[in-house]
Design an enzyme around this catalytic site. Structure first.
Site, PDB file in Angstrom:
ATOM      1  N   GLY A 118       0.804  -1.225  -0.166  1.00 46.82           N
ATOM      2  CA  GLY A 118      -0.062  -0.110  -0.001  1.00 46.82           C
ATOM      3  C   GLY A 118       0.839   1.109  -0.217  1.00 46.82           C
ATOM      4  O   GLY A 118       1.965   1.193   0.697  1.00 46.82           O
ATOM      5  N   CYS A 119       0.608   2.069  -0.808  1.00 41.26           N
ATOM      6  CA  CYS A 119       1.615   3.364  -0.856  1.00 41.26           C
ATOM      7  C   CYS A 119       1.570   4.128   0.317  1.00 41.26           C
ATOM      8  O   CYS A 119       2.834   4.386   0.626  1.00 41.26           O
ATOM      9  CB  CYS A 119       0.988   4.314  -2.231  1.00 41.26           C
ATOM     10  SG  CYS A 119      -1.002   4.860  -1.740  1.00 41.26           S
ATOM     11  N   ASN A 120       0.668   4.263   0.969  1.00 38.39           N
ATOM     12  CA  ASN A 120       0.754   5.171   2.250  1.00 38.39           C
ATOM     13  C   ASN A 120       1.546   4.225   3.313  1.00 38.39           C
ATOM     14  O   ASN A 120       2.566   4.861   3.947  1.00 38.39           O
ATOM     15  CB  ASN A 120      -0.534   5.463   2.821  1.00 38.39           C
ATOM     16  CG  ASN A 120      -1.455   6.417   1.851  1.00 38.39           C
ATOM     17  OD1 ASN A 120      -0.973   7.165   1.373  1.00 38.39           O
ATOM     18  ND2 ASN A 120      -2.649   6.013   1.653  1.00 38.39           N
ATOM     19  N   ALA A 121       1.108   2.925   3.209  1.00 42.32           N
ATOM     20  CA  ALA A 121       1.848   2.136   4.319  1.00 42.32           C
ATOM     21  C   ALA A 121       3.376   1.990   4.028  1.00 42.32           C
ATOM     22  O   ALA A 121       4.280   1.990   4.935  1.00 42.32           O
ATOM     23  CB  ALA A 121       1.005   0.791   4.325  1.00 42.32           C
ATOM     24  N   THR A 177       5.259   4.008   2.714  1.00 35.61           N
ATOM     25  CA  THR A 177       5.688   5.367   2.858  1.00 35.61           C
ATOM     26  C   THR A 177       6.011   5.571   4.573  1.00 35.61           C
ATOM     27  O   THR A 177       7.294   6.018   4.864  1.00 35.61           O
ATOM     28  CB  THR A 177       4.968   6.521   2.339  1.00 35.61           C
ATOM     29  OG1 THR A 177       4.773   6.313   0.772  1.00 35.61           O
ATOM     30  CG2 THR A 177       5.563   7.790   2.569  1.00 35.61           C
TER      31      THR A 177
END
Lengths: 348, 348, 348, 348
Positions: B150-153, B155
């Site tokens: 997941g992109c937010n995860a 990051t």
């Protein structure tokens, strides 16, 4: 009733917003508009969105041009208000939209601003809880010197003061991250404020505890009852001209129920027209407050994280600066606090 | 060496980014592009920015169309990858850009996603510190099933894992606030994703601990050595099509010096090409990473607040999704990890 | 004096702007707000920027809910106004913000819209020059059925009508290109209106003479005295939520001096409060008119090209739609035309 | 084959884009990067998006630092290239991204720029039709002095030259209106380029025939066969960092069929990799060309208006400047024209 008004620094963004609001205010009458490098120009070419004032001419900012008004609004660069005010009559209501008179502590001033310290004025955030269930509003009645707040500072202080005052959150490990538009930085020719640098990008600045609004937040929370205050504060420039969306979190005092937490905010702002807690599960967007003199707030209780999360939207130029200045002036002048101020944003 | 590739879900944003990167990859050869409602259309009308592939025609996403490739990238809605994969050969490298195979714990899956749980695959963030000074990269060598993060995860996990692994920050009271662009939400017809709702506004969502990336972050930090993890996580949609700017803070373990804190990140990412710690005092902007397979990170020590502040910029579609998928595939396939991936953003 | 008002379609963008303006109008009293799929909801959740009306509840749009008001504003999808109006009292002032009653010619309706044609109403652009030195304003006095204009159409018509009426420009080879914000397309779930599609991009649509506002422009220019009208019209979506910047050019009639050209516009709009020609050399920006009921116009004479170039900025939702509706209503109701309407934009 | 390269003016936007493209070019080797006020700084702090070059140090722009390279790219302010070039070896390939060597006519130079005129170089738009069915490409083979085009100028010239060359449109009454991003104006500290001025707004400039790209367009169309050229040209700044969307219209020569018009463009650009006419009914968005060395074009025939309408999207920094410079260099150096250049944009 009509009060004569001068706006110093009328060519900047805060000055422009003051004029926009004042033009719609039934009791405040714009008599004089001053500027520095733009003196001599028509407002129509400097603030082209203010059509009703387009033919007014900016005069130089001097003690003489500012003298003789009932109210003087100062929208000057930091450090310029002190000398200007020295020449103004003591009975004139002077409202400073700069930082010069916000901090009550000269050590904070020295650490975060520097230069000569001119002392604190009454702080222009009427809704702020202060000790003993009172509000900052009381101190503004009859005031003649008012410091309009820093836009980020008042946004965060309003977000957390109810919980601090009620003793339901801990003021010692606050974290605030703000999405802010570039107009808060003023009309300054700086590389990092160019459109090409900001469009399509999120740009942090003053990371790690250096932002000048930190001591201002701390003093507001202390006024609300906090002892020690610790805040990690990070602003992020995002591509919207106006607006602040502050996400502020603080640890919930162990043993406090979710409903007690929520109750703190509800009771603090019940009856307030310009600070509003949204219904449970709703959170504000900056679009909702553009041009409005309102702070919209959503509160969540994150039980897993043990933190209250407050998301607050403010238009940095309106409720964050010019609207706060006018709202506070209304109180000081004894006219209805909401005169000339709208709670409705311009959206979408 | 040349590997044949199929991209399922080629009409979406993640699918488009996969194609953009794959087209420039010397060893991966786009053989098949599939879609659901867009099947039958030319890529030129669905992904008009991909001129080199404009005449390719989207076929339906079925076991048959995906069969027979060396590598299959899945860019499907959550919940769709499990059934598709059941029909793919065990020796085929399958990389899922959806969430179906990210969580190692079925209770997390049930709590945050729901529906059938298909089990975790190797997690596609090669640079993540795991136990004993090792990195997640090791597990990707020779892998045939990879879950792109997941992109937010990823990051947030990359932002904090070095400090957790080195024991210099506490994982029990993390606060992360992210400015994110709407492309992370995919090409979905939802009111809150309309341009009129997002232009000029900062819009929070999933406030209060409900975002699905929270358990994914926690499991990454546990893999890096944390015991209990607590994170307050708030994403804010801002008006930029791509990009994540994550501001993550954690308390510094008492007694740790600022240089020891910094050292944790420096040593964790020394020699990494796609995760870079900027020099002291520098912080990244999302503009700097647009289209690049890179996570840029700035670290500040806020001594007054007792917190480390990590600001990380990632392009959600590139290093956040499609770039991570390809980088992980490079490792799995035994080709140079950086093949076909650029560290340079398209700015301004 | 107070008139009771119903707003049909209060959940959309035009409906929201009507409510924002009506709330500040001293003589119009919002009694009823209606919607279709949002009926039953609080305005606070559908139009969260309208705090003063947050507790109003949307009711279903029916003849019954709309009956019994002095004024009914219709902000419905095209094709819906006709049937609704059939049930309204003839003495009720009905103002349609949709397209149903704009076109005077049923062939134009059939060619550009189709479906049943309900006939034209008085056109709500008071400043438009019509034959014999008169203005459209005259026709609105006492009107009970008013068609608020298409936002692009009125912007272009106001831009060029003075020159056409004065005979200084040729109406036979007009070219107009408009930068427009997506709110003009309404709150519709369409792929091309997603934020990811519009952020950072300029997107043309309806290229080549197919836009529905073309016949509306032509009929306005004919009303101003043109014989044949030919217009090449291209709108371009750009990343701003509101606003139209129309660049319109027409060939100058041979032998006309630059000052005669300028004089045509100056005399047409002298004394108009809501349409303003800027001083020579100044041109408007859309930022200057956001939220304002004003069309700002700059005029250049390009002698080398033989063309007059008129650049006009309008807020599509305010002067382009809701403001025009209220301004026209003021005239029809016999109250001061400018009541409740501001000329000042919210900028920056 | 490897050619050594210097980039002068490497701290600006055009310089940054040159470096981004050159870094990915297999045959051009960045040896020297120069700047003026930023000399001495690391590229990492001036162009933070160029991670692969972050440790390069900018040196002063002098004849000495530029000497001894196979290729020198000049990305300097207008008026600076002439003196610099005087010191460079005649065999060095010099490509000027400024305006100094674009205009073939010294009167045009005097009228639109002024200052010393240094004469025209070979114009760096390979695809431009010139007389007798030839293309500008021919003139670039073996060239040692190349003038990269003005971004707006080449966009409009490419849009209309096919129709002019084929005699199907009239060059005497062209109207072009362009939506442009602010990066085209460079990294200059000007009030009108501040983010607060551009966000949420469309801002016209150089209205009425004063833009410096007008004579450059005219000379390109004359090279394509036009006699007299007349063009009404209006650029509009819109809130996107990069990109030009040019809407250009010209009257169709009476008696020409729609298919003959379309045929002119199809045959002009058949086989061109970097200029592409989209299928009938499709029109480009600037998002589709961000970072790509491509001009995408859509053509409509507006029979009612008697005009051809060409909408062209170009990234001002890529195909508009740096990409054109590299593409032209490829031709001049005898390497494959498309080396190091992508046709795929970064979208959304």
């Amino acid at each position: 009733m009509s009060f004569s008004v001068a706006v110093a620094g009328a060519s900047g963004y805060a000055g422009g917003e003051l004029l926009r609001l004042l033009d719609a205010h039934p009791d405040l009458d714009i008599r004089t508009v001053t500027a520095h490098s733009n003196a001599g120009q028509r407002l129509g070419s400097v603030q082209p969105h203010l059509r009703s004032l387009a033919d007014r001419v900016l005069v130089d900012t001097t003690p003489e041009t500012l003298a003789g008004h009932d109210v003087v609004f100062l929208a000057l660069p930091h450090g310029k208000s002190g000398e200007v005010t020295a020449h103004l009559d003591a009975s004139t209501l002077v409202v400073d939209c700069g930082a010069d008179h916000r901090l009550v502590n000269d050590e904070d001033w020295a650490a975060f601003y520097g230069g000569e310290y001119y002392g604190a004025w009454d702080y222009g955030v009427p809704e702020l809880p202060i000790e003993a269930g009172r509000k900052q509003r009381e101190r503004l009645v009859g005031a003649t010197r008012i410091a309009a707040p820093g836009c980020n500072a008042s946004t965060v202080a309003l977000s957390l003061a109810p919980g601090v005052a009620a003793g339901v959150i801990e003021p010692t490990d606050i974290v605030s991250v703000l999405a802010v538009g570039p107009s808060g930085a003023g009309k300054s020719l700086k590389l990092n404020l160019l459109a090409s640098e900001i469009l399509g990008s999120a740009n942090p600045y003053a990371v790690g505890g250096t932002h000048r609004h930190i001591p201002e937040i701390a003093q507001s929370l202390k006024a609300a009852g906090a002892g020690d205050v610790s805040i990690s504060f990070t602003p992020v420039l995002v591509p919207m001209s106006r607006g602040i969306l502050a996400t502020s979190t603080a640890r919930i005092v162990p043993g406090t129920s979710a409903s007690d937490v929520r109750q703190a905010w509800e009771s603090a702002y019940a009856g307030e027209r310009f600070v509003e807690l949204l219904p449970e599960g709703e959170f504000p967007r900056t679009a909702d407050v553009i041009g409005a003199n309102v702070a919209l707030m959503g509160l969540a209780i994150d039980e897993a994280a043990g933190r209250a999360v407050v998301v607050t939207a403010v238009d940095n130029l309106t409720k964050g600066t010019a609207g706060a200045a006018i709202q506070s002036s209304n109180i000081a002048l004894g006219i209805d606090e909401s005169t000339g101020l709208s709670v409705n944003g311009v959206a979408p």
